[in-house]
Design a protein around this motif. Structure first.
Motif, short mmCIF file in Angstrom:
data_model
loop_
_atom_site.label_atom_id
_atom_site.label_comp_id
_atom_site.label_asym_id
_atom_site.label_seq_id
_atom_site.Cartn_x
_atom_site.Cartn_y
_atom_site.Cartn_z
N ALA A 1 10.63 -3.36 -26.34
CA ALA A 1 10.31 -5.04 -27.06
C ALA A 1 11.80 -5.25 -27.17
CB ALA A 1 9.14 -4.99 -27.85
N ILE A 2 12.45 -4.51 -27.96
CA ILE A 2 13.86 -4.82 -28.36
C ILE A 2 14.77 -5.22 -27.01
CG2 ILE A 2 15.78 -4.15 -29.56
CD1 ILE A 2 14.05 -3.20 -31.77
N LEU A 3 14.72 -3.87 -26.10
CA LEU A 3 15.46 -4.20 -25.01
C LEU A 3 15.29 -5.46 -24.43
CD1 LEU A 3 17.33 -2.80 -22.73
CD2 LEU A 3 15.08 -1.87 -21.82
N ASP A 4 13.84 -5.72 -24.16
CA ASP A 4 13.34 -7.12 -23.44
C ASP A 4 14.09 -8.35 -24.12
OD1 ASP A 4 12.10 -5.42 -21.66
OD2 ASP A 4 10.04 -5.89 -22.46
N ALA A 5 13.88 -8.31 -25.58
CA ALA A 5 14.31 -9.52 -26.26
C ALA A 5 16.04 -9.64 -26.36
CB ALA A 5 13.87 -9.27 -27.86
N SER A 6 16.60 -8.22 -26.24
CA SER A 6 17.96 -8.49 -26.63
C SER A 6 19.06 -9.48 -25.60
CB SER A 6 18.65 -6.91 -26.70
OG SER A 6 18.49 -6.44 -25.41
N ALA A 7 18.42 -9.36 -24.50
CA ALA A 7 19.31 -10.26 -23.39
C ALA A 7 19.70 -11.57 -23.89
CB ALA A 7 18.63 -10.09 -22.07
N GLN A 8 18.75 -12.24 -24.66
CA GLN A 8 18.94 -13.53 -25.31
C GLN A 8 19.59 -13.78 -26.36
OE1 GLN A 8 17.24 -15.27 -27.83
NE2 GLN A 8 16.68 -13.32 -28.52
N LEU A 9 20.36 -12.57 -26.91
CA LEU A 9 21.37 -12.84 -28.03
C LEU A 9 22.31 -13.57 -27.51
CD1 LEU A 9 19.11 -10.83 -29.15
CD2 LEU A 9 21.29 -10.04 -30.68
N ASP A 10 22.90 -14.44 -28.40
CA ASP A 10 24.33 -14.87 -28.37
C ASP A 10 25.38 -13.81 -29.13
OD1 ASP A 10 24.23 -17.10 -26.71
OD2 ASP A 10 23.52 -18.60 -28.37
N LEU A 11 26.37 -13.56 -28.60
CA LEU A 11 27.12 -12.17 -28.95
C LEU A 11 28.36 -12.49 -29.90
CD1 LEU A 11 27.23 -10.79 -25.41
CD2 LEU A 11 25.56 -10.01 -27.24
N GLU A 12 28.59 -13.51 -30.16
CA GLU A 12 29.71 -13.70 -31.16
C GLU A 12 29.17 -13.71 -32.60
OE1 GLU A 12 33.17 -14.17 -30.43
OE2 GLU A 12 32.39 -13.27 -28.66
N ASN B 1 29.55 -15.53 -21.85
CA ASN B 1 28.97 -16.94 -22.11
C ASN B 1 27.73 -17.30 -21.00
OD1 ASN B 1 31.12 -17.69 -24.10
ND2 ASN B 1 32.55 -17.52 -22.52
N ALA B 2 27.72 -16.37 -20.02
CA ALA B 2 26.42 -16.57 -19.22
C ALA B 2 25.35 -16.36 -19.61
CB ALA B 2 26.87 -15.74 -17.87
N VAL B 3 24.16 -16.59 -19.07
CA VAL B 3 22.98 -16.06 -19.10
C VAL B 3 22.76 -14.59 -19.32
CG1 VAL B 3 20.32 -16.21 -18.71
CG2 VAL B 3 21.68 -18.07 -18.64
N GLY B 4 22.18 -13.99 -20.32
CA GLY B 4 21.84 -12.57 -20.25
C GLY B 4 21.12 -12.03 -19.44
N VAL B 5 21.36 -10.95 -18.77
CA VAL B 5 20.58 -10.67 -17.70
C VAL B 5 19.63 -9.36 -18.22
CG1 VAL B 5 20.48 -9.35 -15.36
CG2 VAL B 5 22.05 -10.91 -15.95
N LYS B 6 18.34 -9.48 -18.43
CA LYS B 6 17.46 -8.50 -18.68
C LYS B 6 17.53 -6.99 -18.09
CE LYS B 6 13.77 -11.18 -20.78
NZ LYS B 6 12.05 -11.57 -21.05
N GLY B 7 17.33 -6.18 -18.66
CA GLY B 7 17.32 -4.63 -18.21
C GLY B 7 18.30 -3.76 -18.72
N SER B 8 19.32 -4.30 -19.64
CA SER B 8 20.26 -3.84 -20.13
C SER B 8 20.32 -4.22 -21.60
CB SER B 8 21.88 -3.76 -19.53
OG SER B 8 22.30 -5.01 -19.75
N ILE B 9 20.78 -3.26 -22.45
CA ILE B 9 20.76 -3.74 -23.93
C ILE B 9 21.76 -4.72 -24.23
CG2 ILE B 9 22.42 -2.16 -24.68
CD1 ILE B 9 19.10 -3.09 -26.46
N PHE B 10 21.17 -5.88 -24.71
CA PHE B 10 21.90 -7.23 -24.96
C PHE B 10 22.51 -7.83 -23.56
CE2 PHE B 10 22.74 -4.47 -28.61
CZ PHE B 10 21.99 -5.18 -29.51
N GLY B 11 22.10 -7.40 -22.84
CA GLY B 11 22.47 -7.93 -21.28
C GLY B 11 23.65 -7.53 -20.79
#
Length: 338
Positions: free
Chosen positions: A53-64, A10-20
């Motif tokens: 680009a996908i790696l960078d954007a993926s961290a902001q996805l909500d995961l449910e 539920n926390a803010v996704g951290v960039k640098g890993s896929i989907f945070g």
């Protein structure tokens, strides 16, 4: 203690890993293999930048996910992007662009044979490299999702799967058939991926969905190979306009597939308002929820999805996040069905 034991989804996704996500290679069931390569693209380059680009954007996805177990709980990890491979693709691309420019002018490039030979040698090397990487991951129990790059990239992956599975089919979402033989002289062209894949004896069926841009030779090839069944985009739309539900159409696609299925998802199979940066956009195509419904229905049918690729996502300098955001969401959905 698991690396992910203190992870808060539920926390803010951290960039640098896929989907945070906090997983490492060992903890993950699903491994994303990025391939930053677009040497053979015949129109607009840029898909080699898709994985980053996908790696960078993926961290902001909500995961449910509605009605399903969230894919992240299986463990998803993305291998490092090979910058050396990216540089090699860039280097080849410069020569390829000058060669294609001459072709489009009806002229012959003075170094055409040299360029073709160099590209063919490099793409053959890439194919063998991907096959070896995939084999190494399969041996340790991983399921792989290949993230292109152009659509030539998955051939080595398919060859690796053929060494493990005697019989499987491909569900291809795409605007193009990709059944050209050595397009523009390039043996492993992005426009030839399915022509090359069908040389693999383990592949017993190819279902193509969303096709709307093709050559006469490809139509003839598809009509003479009983393994190929094409669901042209125009036909799908006409049937929907006549009141046939999308579920019924999906059931028809899926019914022809064998028990084991590989999904090859070219982002240009979607309506180009969802992927305007892709190298060869074509009007029409599937909407996002239509595509996600289709791949979920394959899994719900009881079939085993043994792997997938997602290719041809190309970021734009003025619209980077849209292409990458759509690509990241497609990738996450695919991780949920393998």
């Amino acid at each position: 203690m698991s690396i992910a034991s203190n992870y808060d989804p539920n926390a803010v996704g951290v960039k640098g890993s896929i989907f945070g996500l906090p997983f490492d290679e060992e903890e993950s069931k699903v491994v994303i293999l990025p391939v930053p390569w677009d040497a053979t693209v015949s129109y607009s380059a840029g898909t080699a930048d898709g994985p980053q680009a996908i790696l960078d954007a993926s961290a902001q996805l909500d995961l449910e996910v509605v009605g399903k177990k969230a894919p992240w709980k299986r463990g998803i990890w993305m291998a490092p992007i090979d910058q050396g491979l990216r540089a090699k693709s860039n280097h080849l691309r410069k020569d390829v662009e000058s060669y294609i420019e001459k072709l489009e002018q009806g002229k012959e490039h003075q170094d055409s044979n040299q360029i073709i030979d160099q590209v063919n040698a490099s793409t053959s090397e890439l194919k063998n490299r991907i096959e070896a990487l995939v084999q190494s991951y399969i041996k340790i129990g991983k399921t792989i999702g290949l993230l292109g790059g152009d659509h030539s990239c998955p051939l080595g992956y398919l060859e690796a799967l053929a060494q493990r599975h005697d019989d499987f089919g491909i569900l291809q979402i795409d605007a193009h058939m990709d059944l050209r033989e050595a397009y523009e002289g390039f043996e492993h062209s992005h426009a030839s991926i399915m022509y090359n894949a069908l040389k693999i004896s383990s592949i017993s069926k190819l279902i193509q969905v969303g096709i709307r841009d093709f050559s006469e030779a490809e139509v003839v090839f598809a009509s003479t190979d009983e393994r190929i069944e094409v669901f042209y985009d125009q036909d799908l739309k006409q049937q929907q306009y006549m009141g046939i539900p999308w579920k019924t159409l999906c059931d028809q696609m899926i019914s022809a597939l064998p028990q084991k299925v590989y999904i090859s998802f070219d982002i240009d199979g979607l309506n180009p308002h969802l992927c305007p940066g892709t190298g060869t956009p074509v009007p029409g195509g599937l909407e996002y929820n239509e595509a996600i419904y289709l791949i979920n229905q394959i899994k719900d049918s009881g079939r085993q999805i043994i792997g997938f690729d997602l290719c041809e996502v190309a970021p734009q300098t003025n619209d980077k996040e849209w292409n990458a955001n759509v690509g990241a969401r497609v990738l996450y959905a695919l991780c949920g069905v393998v």
